[in-house]
Design an enzyme around this catalytic site. Sequence first.
Site, PDB file in Angstrom:
ATOM      1  N   GLU A  18      41.970  42.710  44.531  1.00  0.00           N
ATOM      2  CA  GLU A  18      41.117  42.080  45.541  1.00  0.00           C
ATOM      3  C   GLU A  18      41.352  42.671  46.923  1.00  0.00           C
ATOM      4  O   GLU A  18      40.399  42.945  47.664  1.00  0.00           O
ATOM      5  CB  GLU A  18      41.345  40.568  45.543  1.00  0.00           C
ATOM      6  CG  GLU A  18      40.809  39.877  44.299  1.00  0.00           C
ATOM      7  CD  GLU A  18      41.049  38.379  44.303  1.00  0.00           C
ATOM      8  OE1 GLU A  18      41.646  37.875  45.285  1.00  0.00           O
ATOM      9  OE2 GLU A  18      40.655  37.707  43.329  1.00  0.00           O
ATOM     10  N   HIS A  45      34.210  34.487  44.875  1.00  0.00           N
ATOM     11  CA  HIS A  45      34.979  33.507  44.114  1.00  0.00           C
ATOM     12  C   HIS A  45      34.117  32.355  43.594  1.00  0.00           C
ATOM     13  O   HIS A  45      34.619  31.476  42.885  1.00  0.00           O
ATOM     14  CB  HIS A  45      36.121  32.937  44.967  1.00  0.00           C
ATOM     15  CG  HIS A  45      37.282  33.873  45.110  1.00  0.00           C
ATOM     16  ND1 HIS A  45      37.257  34.960  45.955  1.00  0.00           N
ATOM     17  CD2 HIS A  45      38.504  33.895  44.510  1.00  0.00           C
ATOM     18  CE1 HIS A  45      38.414  35.600  45.878  1.00  0.00           C
ATOM     19  NE2 HIS A  45      39.178  34.975  45.012  1.00  0.00           N
TER      20      HIS A  45
END
Length: 306
Positions: A164, A197
Amino acid sequence: MINASEMVAKATVQPVLEVLPSQDPLPQIPIITSVTCCFVLSLLYVGSLYVWNTKHNRDHPATIKRRFTSVSVVMIFAPFFVWYFSSPELLSSEPFAKLLGFRWEGLWQAVVIPYGLTMLLFAGPIFVNCQNESIGSYFDLDYWRGCIHNIMWVRNHVMAPLSEEFVFRACMMPLILQSFSPMTAVFITPLFFGVAHLHHIAERLSLGVELSTALLIGLFQFIYTTLFGFYSAFLFARTGHIVAPFVVHAFCNHMGLPDLQDLWQQDMWRRVLAIVLYVAGLAGWILLLPIATSPSVYGNTLYWNV
């Protein structure tokens, strides 16, 4: 005709101008280019998690291993966006690895200082955890052997923060910083991070969670992941190191959200002390954040020299 005072003034100002660092912004690329690249990278990252046809949930070892593979492929291709769409002037003047936050200067500072700063922020939760768990376990070799062999631990503390931060910081921030000022870039890239997310909503629905509950949890997750994204992007822009947001991300994943219920189950004096540490930790973090992340500490003159 130039008088003597003007000659003295010019002679005084000229050396000062030569000593001061350049205040010129990075070479610019169109906003549509940088934003589109970040949007595509976000889609690629999230899409790589669902490219596999599996009947298992996200925590099954088979699912985790497959996602490791697909996310690794995204990590390999993500730097090509930076290389292909960045300004040729920037690419010719700076090492490509430096654009991605890989450099030696200020490396140990980028590991130690942001990590310590984040521990200060979590002073309250750390104190509460120490009341419930033996801190000695962190010095136990068997504990770390168990962690390394636990694929969920590896996902949460290594692969997820590494992938990420590499995609959303090391590959997105250099592009956004070529279209916006550093502070604006810090507030833009976390939006991609937060939206990325939201896919957890679909995962919760597949587990039978009610739609309203899944949406509420998803909204909450979007808020706190976006807030963390601000902090992480700020660290990258200020330090010029990818390792800074990585170690902080791994630490935050380990700590999780503060357990307020656990806080109120403590004895009175421990509860009061924990609350004091919560407040003092937050206040200290706010106070020290601009000082501890000063670009001069890390030798960062690329991303935050304005």
